[in-house]
Design a protein around this motif. Sequence first.
Motif, short mmCIF file in Angstrom:
data_model
loop_
_atom_site.label_atom_id
_atom_site.label_comp_id
_atom_site.label_asym_id
_atom_site.label_seq_id
_atom_site.Cartn_x
_atom_site.Cartn_y
_atom_site.Cartn_z
N ILE A 276 6.24 -17.30 -4.83
CA ILE A 276 7.10 -16.96 -3.71
C ILE A 276 6.95 -17.99 -2.61
O ILE A 276 5.89 -18.62 -2.44
CB ILE A 276 6.79 -15.54 -3.16
CG1 ILE A 276 5.32 -15.41 -2.76
CG2 ILE A 276 7.17 -14.48 -4.17
CD1 ILE A 276 4.96 -14.07 -2.16
N SER A 277 8.02 -18.18 -1.85
CA SER A 277 8.02 -19.19 -0.79
C SER A 277 9.09 -18.83 0.24
O SER A 277 9.92 -17.95 0.02
CB SER A 277 8.30 -20.58 -1.37
OG SER A 277 9.58 -20.60 -2.01
N GLN A 278 9.04 -19.53 1.37
CA GLN A 278 10.08 -19.39 2.39
C GLN A 278 11.09 -20.50 2.20
O GLN A 278 10.74 -21.69 2.31
CB GLN A 278 9.48 -19.49 3.80
CG GLN A 278 8.63 -18.29 4.19
CD GLN A 278 8.45 -18.21 5.69
OE1 GLN A 278 9.41 -18.25 6.45
NE2 GLN A 278 7.21 -18.10 6.12
N ALA A 279 12.31 -20.14 1.91
CA ALA A 279 13.33 -21.13 1.57
C ALA A 279 13.54 -22.15 2.68
O ALA A 279 13.73 -23.34 2.43
CB ALA A 279 14.65 -20.44 1.23
N GLY A 280 13.53 -21.71 3.93
CA GLY A 280 13.85 -22.60 5.03
C GLY A 280 12.68 -23.37 5.59
O GLY A 280 12.85 -24.16 6.52
N ARG A 281 11.47 -23.16 5.05
CA ARG A 281 10.29 -23.82 5.62
C ARG A 281 9.43 -24.44 4.52
O ARG A 281 8.23 -24.21 4.43
CB ARG A 281 9.47 -22.81 6.42
CG ARG A 281 10.11 -22.42 7.73
CD ARG A 281 9.35 -21.30 8.41
NE ARG A 281 7.90 -21.53 8.46
CZ ARG A 281 7.03 -20.63 8.86
NH1 ARG A 281 7.44 -19.43 9.22
NH2 ARG A 281 5.75 -20.90 8.90
N LEU A 282 10.06 -25.26 3.70
CA LEU A 282 9.34 -25.89 2.60
C LEU A 282 9.00 -27.34 2.95
O LEU A 282 9.88 -28.13 3.26
CB LEU A 282 10.18 -25.86 1.32
CG LEU A 282 10.33 -24.51 0.63
CD1 LEU A 282 11.25 -24.65 -0.58
CD2 LEU A 282 8.99 -23.95 0.22
N SER A 283 7.73 -27.67 2.89
CA SER A 283 7.32 -29.06 3.04
C SER A 283 7.68 -29.82 1.78
O SER A 283 7.93 -29.22 0.72
CB SER A 283 5.81 -29.13 3.27
OG SER A 283 5.12 -28.74 2.09
N PRO A 284 7.73 -31.15 1.83
CA PRO A 284 7.97 -31.92 0.61
C PRO A 284 6.97 -31.59 -0.50
O PRO A 284 7.35 -31.53 -1.68
CB PRO A 284 7.83 -33.38 1.08
CG PRO A 284 8.24 -33.33 2.52
CD PRO A 284 7.70 -32.01 3.03
N SER A 285 5.71 -31.37 -0.15
CA SER A 285 4.71 -31.01 -1.15
C SER A 285 5.02 -29.67 -1.80
O SER A 285 4.88 -29.50 -3.01
CB SER A 285 3.31 -30.98 -0.52
OG SER A 285 2.92 -32.26 -0.08
N ALA A 286 5.46 -28.70 -0.97
CA ALA A 286 5.82 -27.39 -1.51
C ALA A 286 7.02 -27.50 -2.44
O ALA A 286 7.07 -26.85 -3.49
CB ALA A 286 6.11 -26.42 -0.37
N ARG A 287 8.00 -28.32 -2.06
CA ARG A 287 9.16 -28.50 -2.94
C ARG A 287 8.76 -29.12 -4.26
O ARG A 287 9.24 -28.73 -5.33
CB ARG A 287 10.21 -29.37 -2.24
CG ARG A 287 10.92 -28.68 -1.07
CD ARG A 287 12.23 -29.39 -0.72
NE ARG A 287 11.98 -30.77 -0.32
CZ ARG A 287 11.77 -31.15 0.95
NH1 ARG A 287 11.74 -30.23 1.91
NH2 ARG A 287 11.58 -32.41 1.24
#
Length: 301
Positions: A276-287
Motif C-alpha cells: 500500500i502507498s499514497q498515490a500523490g506522495r511517492l518519492s522516486p525510490s518508492a515508485r
Amino acid sequence: MGNVASHTRLFEVFVEVLDGGGIGAAATRLGMSPSAVSQALRRLESSLGVELYQRHSRPLRLTDTGETLEPVIRTALNSVAVVRAAAAELRGVLAGELTIAALPSLAVEPLAGLIAEFRTAHPGVVVTVDQPRTRSIRAVADSVRDGRVDIGITELPSNSGGLVSLHLEEQTFFAVFPPEAEMYAPTVGIENLLECGLIVGPYWEESAVYRQLRRLDQRIDDAVTVRTEHRETFIYLAAQGLGAAIVLPDRARIAAQLGCRVAQFDPPTVRQAVVISQAGRLSPSARAFLRICRRHAAHIH
C-alpha cells in the motif's frame, strides 16, 4: 522562521525523539548529546512560538498543540525527502532512503526478496524497514497514511481508505500440532483446532485467518490457549504440547524438524499480501520499489 535546512534538522530531531522513545535514545541515534537534543527542541518551539512538549512528563509527551503539529511536521519532512530524491533521479541515480512498514509475518516473505531486488538495482538507496507502533494490521496502513513510511506491506482487508493497494501474492497457511497429536489424514479441519487449542498473537482477531475460521465455526473464539507477541515462538510452544499454531510454509518446515505434526487445512486457509502507498506522495525510490512489486505480482500470477 530561518532557513529550510535548519528547520529540516529541527524537524528531524522532533520526529526522532517521538519515534525513538525519548531524548536519550534519540541522541544516540542522531550522534548528538542529550543536552543538544533538548536545545534543538527548545529552538523549534521558540521558532514556531508554541510549546510542543509537556515539560515535566515522564516519558516525554506532546502537548495538544504538539499532537496537532506532529503530522504536519512529518509531511514537511517527507516533502523535503521527495525533493531531494527527485533531484537525485534527475542526475540519473536514485539516492536517499526508502522506508517500509510491514507486518512481522510478511517481513521475510515476500518483503526480503523485494528489498534484495530493489537494492541490486538501486544501491544508493538506504532501505529502512520499520515495525508499526503496534503489530495490528491497521497500524501499517496508519503509518503510510500519516507519512511515517513510504510503503506498507500488509494483508487484506486493511483500513486502506485513501491509499492505493497492489496485490502481491496469496499465501497459504499450515496447521502445526504437538508431536503427540493423533493425525490420521494429511489435511485437517477446524474441529482439530478446537480440540487442541490455539496459540495466537495479540491481534489474532484482526487477521484474515481468524475471519475465515470464524465463518466456519464461531467456537474458534473460545479456542485460544496461549496468546503471545513473540510469533517466532509459536512452533516451539506447539512442540511443548501447548496447542496448535497456524503458520506459513517456512515455519511449518522448521516445526516438522522439531517433531510437530504438520498438515494443510481443508478447505485451504489463505491471505492476500498487498503493498500500500499514497498515490500523490511517492518519492522516486518508492515508485521504483512499486515497479518491482508489480513485476513480482505479474510473475506470481
